[in-house]
Design a protein around this motif. Structure first.
Motif, mmCIF file in Angstrom:
data_model
loop_
_atom_site.group_PDB
_atom_site.id
_atom_site.type_symbol
_atom_site.label_atom_id
_atom_site.label_comp_id
_atom_site.label_asym_id
_atom_site.label_seq_id
_atom_site.Cartn_x
_atom_site.Cartn_y
_atom_site.Cartn_z
ATOM 1 N N THR A 1 0.850 -1.185 0.000
ATOM 2 C CA THR A 1 0.000 0.000 0.000
ATOM 3 C C THR A 1 0.886 1.235 0.000
ATOM 4 N N ILE A 2 0.421 2.249 -0.703
ATOM 5 C CA ILE A 2 1.117 3.529 -0.721
ATOM 6 C C ILE A 2 0.096 4.581 -0.295
ATOM 7 N N ALA A 3 0.539 5.524 0.530
ATOM 8 C CA ALA A 3 -0.389 6.521 1.054
ATOM 9 C C ALA A 3 0.147 7.927 0.836
ATOM 10 N N CYS A 4 -0.759 8.767 0.355
ATOM 11 C CA CYS A 4 -0.529 10.199 0.173
ATOM 12 C C CYS A 4 -1.917 10.785 -0.028
ATOM 13 N N SER A 5 -2.500 11.330 1.011
ATOM 14 C CA SER A 5 -3.881 11.824 0.988
ATOM 15 C C SER A 5 -4.827 10.806 0.369
ATOM 16 N N GLY A 6 -4.713 9.602 0.815
ATOM 17 C CA GLY A 6 -5.473 8.457 0.325
ATOM 18 C C GLY A 6 -4.536 7.260 0.249
ATOM 19 N N GLN A 7 -5.098 6.094 0.145
ATOM 20 C CA GLN A 7 -4.289 4.877 0.150
ATOM 21 C C GLN A 7 -4.594 4.052 -1.093
#
Length: 96
Positions: A72-78
């Motif tokens: 998973t990658i997250a930046c203002s959302g996943q």
């Protein structure tokens, strides 16, 4: 005629079901290890990018070693994506 239409629809479905193609592309790793390159930081709006819940230390376009599998990658959302063993995955699309 019906068979060709059915085959076209089937191929389109299989192609669209691969979410990795939407998020980026991969190539085989020359040393057989598994890597991630984050090629875009969502237009600079991320701040700290999290991969699997931890701060991603490599810079944009810099190689980072990861385990093969679902990440998973997250930046203002996943966003969830898969990296196959022995490849370099270039993550470059944050959109929907």
């Amino acid at each position: 005629m019906k068979l060709s239409l059915l085959l076209t629809l089937l191929i389109s479905y299989v192609s669209c079901s691969d979410t990795n193609r939407l998020r980026g592309h991969y190539e085989y790793s020359p040393d057989g290890q598994t890597y991630l390159i984050i090629a875009d930081d969502n237009g600079g709006g991320c701040g700290t990018i999290l991969v699997d819940g931890e701060a991603w230390k490599p810079l944009i376009n810099e190689l980072g070693r990861v385990k093969p599998g679902i990440h998973t990658i997250a930046c203002s959302g996943q966003i969830e994506f898969e990296i196959k063993e022995g490849t370099i995955f270039y993550f470059d699309y944050w959109g929907p």
